[in-house]
Write a protein that holds these residues in place. Structure first.
Motif, PDB file in Angstrom:
ATOM      1  N   GLY A  16       8.018   7.175 -25.300  1.00 11.13           N
ATOM      2  CA  GLY A  16       6.652   6.687 -24.743  1.00 11.13           C
ATOM      3  C   GLY A  16       6.658   5.814 -23.686  1.00 11.13           C
ATOM      4  N   VAL A  17       8.126   5.571 -22.976  1.00 14.56           N
ATOM      5  CA  VAL A  17       8.093   5.121 -21.571  1.00 14.56           C
ATOM      6  C   VAL A  17       8.468   5.869 -20.415  1.00 14.56           C
ATOM      7  CG1 VAL A  17       8.696   2.820 -23.184  1.00 14.56           C
ATOM      8  CG2 VAL A  17      10.281   4.502 -22.236  1.00 14.56           C
ATOM      9  N   ALA A  18       8.482   6.767 -20.587  1.00 12.19           N
ATOM     10  CA  ALA A  18       8.751   7.910 -19.216  1.00 12.19           C
ATOM     11  C   ALA A  18       8.009   7.621 -18.056  1.00 12.19           C
ATOM     12  CB  ALA A  18       8.690   9.268 -19.500  1.00 12.19           C
ATOM     13  N   ASP A  19       6.862   7.030 -18.202  1.00  9.73           N
ATOM     14  CA  ASP A  19       5.850   6.799 -17.056  1.00  9.73           C
ATOM     15  C   ASP A  19       6.314   5.603 -16.190  1.00  9.73           C
ATOM     16  OD1 ASP A  19       5.278   5.032 -19.033  1.00  9.73           O
ATOM     17  OD2 ASP A  19       3.032   5.014 -18.839  1.00  9.73           O
ATOM     18  N   ARG A  20       7.242   4.759 -16.888  1.00  8.36           N
ATOM     19  CA  ARG A  20       7.960   3.836 -16.031  1.00  8.36           C
ATOM     20  C   ARG A  20       9.130   4.047 -15.270  1.00  8.36           C
ATOM     21  NH1 ARG A  20       4.485   2.813 -20.832  1.00  8.36           N
ATOM     22  NH2 ARG A  20       4.515   0.421 -21.353  1.00  8.36           N
ATOM     23  N   LEU A  21       9.748   5.351 -15.758  1.00  7.33           N
ATOM     24  CA  LEU A  21      10.811   5.851 -14.870  1.00  7.33           C
ATOM     25  C   LEU A  21      10.543   6.024 -13.245  1.00  7.33           C
ATOM     26  CD1 LEU A  21      12.332   8.719 -16.934  1.00  7.33           C
ATOM     27  CD2 LEU A  21      13.629   6.678 -16.117  1.00  7.33           C
ATOM     28  N   GLN A  22      11.549   5.365 -12.477  1.00  4.78           N
ATOM     29  CA  GLN A  22      11.192   5.474 -11.093  1.00  4.78           C
ATOM     30  C   GLN A  22      12.635   5.402 -10.232  1.00  4.78           C
ATOM     31  OE1 GLN A  22       9.182   1.813  -9.463  1.00  4.78           O
ATOM     32  NE2 GLN A  22       8.047   3.014  -8.331  1.00  4.78           N
TER      33      GLN A  22
ATOM     34  N   LEU B 217      13.273  -1.029 -19.683  1.00  9.71           N
ATOM     35  CA  LEU B 217      12.410   0.049 -18.929  1.00  9.71           C
ATOM     36  C   LEU B 217      11.104  -0.210 -19.683  1.00  9.71           C
ATOM     37  CD1 LEU B 217      11.911   2.374 -17.218  1.00  9.71           C
ATOM     38  CD2 LEU B 217      12.593   3.852 -18.898  1.00  9.71           C
ATOM     39  N   GLY B 218      11.049  -0.218 -20.998  1.00  6.69           N
ATOM     40  CA  GLY B 218       9.931  -0.214 -21.787  1.00  6.69           C
ATOM     41  C   GLY B 218       9.129  -1.667 -21.423  1.00  6.69           C
ATOM     42  N   GLU B 219       9.576  -2.594 -21.048  1.00 10.98           N
ATOM     43  CA  GLU B 219       9.078  -3.781 -20.600  1.00 10.98           C
ATOM     44  C   GLU B 219       8.332  -3.768 -19.137  1.00 10.98           C
ATOM     45  OE1 GLU B 219      12.226  -6.681 -22.996  1.00 10.98           O
ATOM     46  OE2 GLU B 219      12.634  -6.494 -20.902  1.00 10.98           O
ATOM     47  N   GLN B 220       8.599  -2.750 -18.633  1.00 14.89           N
ATOM     48  CA  GLN B 220       7.902  -2.458 -17.491  1.00 14.89           C
ATOM     49  C   GLN B 220       6.533  -1.964 -17.382  1.00 14.89           C
ATOM     50  OE1 GLN B 220       9.727  -3.831 -14.647  1.00 14.89           O
ATOM     51  NE2 GLN B 220      10.962  -4.448 -16.163  1.00 14.89           N
TER      52      GLN B 220
ATOM     53  N   ALA C 158       1.350   1.822 -11.689  1.00 18.14           N
ATOM     54  CA  ALA C 158       0.544   0.386 -11.497  1.00 18.14           C
ATOM     55  C   ALA C 158       1.617  -0.508 -10.826  1.00 18.14           C
ATOM     56  CB  ALA C 158       0.187  -0.079 -12.773  1.00 18.14           C
ATOM     57  N   ARG C 159       2.721  -0.271 -10.529  1.00 20.56           N
ATOM     58  CA  ARG C 159       3.623  -1.268 -10.058  1.00 20.56           C
ATOM     59  C   ARG C 159       3.594  -1.527  -8.598  1.00 20.56           C
ATOM     60  NH1 ARG C 159       7.612   0.595 -13.640  1.00 20.56           N
ATOM     61  NH2 ARG C 159       8.717   1.574 -12.059  1.00 20.56           N
TER      62      ARG C 159
ATOM     63  N   ALA D 277       0.704  -1.282  -0.119  1.00 19.15           N
ATOM     64  CA  ALA D 277       0.129  -0.026   0.083  1.00 19.15           C
ATOM     65  C   ALA D 277       1.168   1.207  -0.057  1.00 19.15           C
ATOM     66  CB  ALA D 277      -1.007  -0.022   1.280  1.00 19.15           C
ATOM     67  N   VAL D 278       2.217   1.208   0.259  1.00 14.28           N
ATOM     68  CA  VAL D 278       2.932   2.404   0.490  1.00 14.28           C
ATOM     69  C   VAL D 278       3.010   3.042  -0.931  1.00 14.28           C
ATOM     70  CG1 VAL D 278       5.350   2.791   0.915  1.00 14.28           C
ATOM     71  CG2 VAL D 278       4.560   1.603   2.448  1.00 14.28           C
ATOM     72  N   PHE D 279       3.039   2.236  -1.996  1.00  7.59           N
ATOM     73  CA  PHE D 279       3.338   2.912  -3.327  1.00  7.59           C
ATOM     74  C   PHE D 279       2.358   3.662  -3.507  1.00  7.59           C
ATOM     75  CE2 PHE D 279       5.439  -1.513  -3.331  1.00  7.59           C
ATOM     76  CZ  PHE D 279       6.545  -0.799  -3.796  1.00  7.59           C
ATOM     77  N   GLY D 280       1.066   3.865  -3.180  1.00  8.74           N
ATOM     78  CA  GLY D 280       0.040   4.789  -3.644  1.00  8.74           C
ATOM     79  C   GLY D 280       0.135   5.845  -2.703  1.00  8.74           C
ATOM     80  N   LYS D 281       0.917   5.798  -1.540  1.00  7.18           N
ATOM     81  CA  LYS D 281       0.731   6.818  -0.432  1.00  7.18           C
ATOM     82  C   LYS D 281       1.546   8.042  -0.716  1.00  7.18           C
ATOM     83  CE  LYS D 281      -0.640   3.675   3.249  1.00  7.18           C
ATOM     84  NZ  LYS D 281      -0.324   3.318   4.777  1.00  7.18           N
ATOM     85  N   THR D 282       1.171   9.176  -0.116  1.00  7.49           N
ATOM     86  CA  THR D 282       1.934  10.288  -0.302  1.00  7.49           C
ATOM     87  C   THR D 282       2.909  10.208   0.917  1.00  7.49           C
ATOM     88  OG1 THR D 282       0.664  11.644   1.447  1.00  7.49           O
ATOM     89  CG2 THR D 282      -0.008  11.823  -0.909  1.00  7.49           C
ATOM     90  N   VAL D 283       3.902  11.181   0.698  1.00  2.68           N
ATOM     91  CA  VAL D 283       5.133  11.290   1.638  1.00  2.68           C
ATOM     92  C   VAL D 283       4.617  11.513   2.986  1.00  2.68           C
ATOM     93  CG1 VAL D 283       7.191  12.678   2.321  1.00  2.68           C
ATOM     94  CG2 VAL D 283       6.926  11.844   0.087  1.00  2.68           C
ATOM     95  N   ALA D 284       3.586  12.369   3.157  1.00  4.44           N
ATOM     96  CA  ALA D 284       3.053  12.709   4.403  1.00  4.44           C
ATOM     97  C   ALA D 284       2.254  11.781   5.030  1.00  4.44           C
ATOM     98  CB  ALA D 284       2.029  13.857   4.403  1.00  4.44           C
ATOM     99  N   GLU D 285       1.735  10.901   4.302  1.00  7.57           N
ATOM    100  CA  GLU D 285       1.173   9.509   5.044  1.00  7.57           C
ATOM    101  C   GLU D 285       2.116   8.608   5.535  1.00  7.57           C
ATOM    102  OE1 GLU D 285      -3.155   8.639   2.595  1.00  7.57           O
ATOM    103  OE2 GLU D 285      -1.382   8.634   1.261  1.00  7.57           O
ATOM    104  N   LEU D 286       3.234   8.795   5.318  1.00 10.43           N
ATOM    105  CA  LEU D 286       4.208   7.759   5.909  1.00 10.43           C
ATOM    106  C   LEU D 286       5.073   8.171   7.026  1.00 10.43           C
ATOM    107  CD1 LEU D 286       5.826   6.428   2.435  1.00 10.43           C
ATOM    108  CD2 LEU D 286       4.185   5.493   3.925  1.00 10.43           C
TER     109      LEU D 286
END
Length: 341
Positions: free
Chosen positions: A308-314, A258-261, A266-267, A199-208
């Motif tokens: 078109g794969v910048a949304d995979r960068l983490q 990266l493009g394969e992620q 969503a991860r 659940a951490v992945f969808g939380k804000t910094v403040a929530e942690l």
């Protein structure tokens, strides 16, 4: 003493063959090194040409935080979600000062500044390798105690309020796990640790907050952290490493994987792109090898958008981290928060 002229002749002939073979092998080795350097130069030029033609602009590329030490706070602890962040990371983070100067250090040192200095510069993912006695290790070389790393982390946390860190600690390949190291990490970082929870992945910094360390423990043989543990298991920080000192080859491999992620939103694990290359026999000095790819970090981010794969960068990691690298990551993070990326 009796000398057999025939035997002496054979010995001289064999010696001549040995010398000739040695000279031939030396010549071939020199040729291989020269050819390899030409291949590196050719690949670097291809990246330079791509940079010249395509540029390195991307959403957020003109953003620079007022303070890299507190850039997460600046982006807004109530707005910045964990899965929006492009995390600047360092590769072999604790190798500053490892080995003997001039003798072994050039082949093993991947960062020249301390863990605290890296964090203050803006790094938020640390790659720390240990051995049985809880010392830092890189290959066969050993350095200072891991306590130095943890003290630097705790110092940085004490001086900031809302900066979250991913601390990856692994047993270096070829070494044994430190005994009961998981318990030691929990004792040292307990109040700061963010427990393993998807659940951490969808939380804000403040929530942690006030917890601010995601500690990923990767032992060689010891049991992995269990679900719900204060520590995270290795599957939560993944990458696709290839051993090459060819800059364009590594650049393209990173882009392909990266493009394969899935998109980072969503991860339920962190995916790392390591903007580094591997020293080779023909090219063994880390700094020289790094110079072949490090100028193209912003180009990689720009090309991720172009493909078109910048949304995979983490997680984006490098040797010898600098301000420009940090700002590229922070810029994309800012653009995501503002809905521009």
């Amino acid at each position: 003493m009796h000398f057999n002229i025939s035997d002496i002749g054979k010995s001289v002939s064999n010696l001549g063959k040995t010398v000739a073979e040695g000279a031939s092998n030396l010549g071939q080795n020199v040729t291989n090194i020269v050819d390899h350097r030409k291949q590196i130069s050719s690949e670097k030029k291809e990246l330079q040409d791509l940079l010249s033609s395509a540029g390195d602009a991307f959403p957020g590329s003109d953003f620079h935080p007022a303070s890299r030490k507190t850039w997460m706070s600046e982006l807004g602890r109530d707005r910045l979600r964990i899965n929006q962040i492009v995390w600047p990371g360092t590769h072999d983070s604790a190798t500053n000062g490892i080995g003997i100067p001039v003798v072994t250090r050039p082949f093993a040192e991947c960062q020249t500044i301390s863990i605290y200095e890296q964090l203050a510069l803006g790094a938020r993912v640390l790659d720390v390798r240990v051995e049985k006695e809880r010392h830092i290790a890189h290959g066969i070389l050993k350095s200072y105690s891991v306590d130095v790393v943890l003290d630097d982390v705790k110092r940085f946390l004490a001086e900031t309020e809302a900066e979250v860190i991913i601390l990856e600690i692994r047993t270096e390949f070829g070494h044994e796990d430190p005994p009961e190291f998981d318990k030691y990490l929990i004792e040292q970082l307990g109040e700061h640790l963010i427990p393993q929870d998807e659940a951490v992945f969808g939380k804000t910094v403040a929530e942690l907050l006030p917890r601010r360390v995601i500690c990923v423990w990767k032992p060689q043989k010891s049991p992995a952290p269990a679900a719900g543990s204060p520590l995270w298991s290795k599957g939560y920080l993944r990458d696709n490493w290839i051993d090459t000192d060819l800059p364009k080859t590594k650049f393209e491999s990173n882009m392909k994987h990266l493009g394969e992620q899935q998109p980072s939103a969503a991860r339920r694990y962190f995916y790392r792109v390591e903007h580094t290359v591997t020293p080779s026999v023909e090219n063994p000095v880390v700094k020289m090898v790094d110079n072949e790819i490090s100028p193209f970090a912003r180009l990689f981010v720009a090309q991720a958008f172009a493909n078109g794969v910048a949304d995979r960068l983490q997680v984006f990691s490098t040797d010898f981290i600098d301000e420009e690298f940090v700002d590229a990551c922070v810029g994309v993070s800012h653009a995501r928060v503002e809905g521009k990326a």
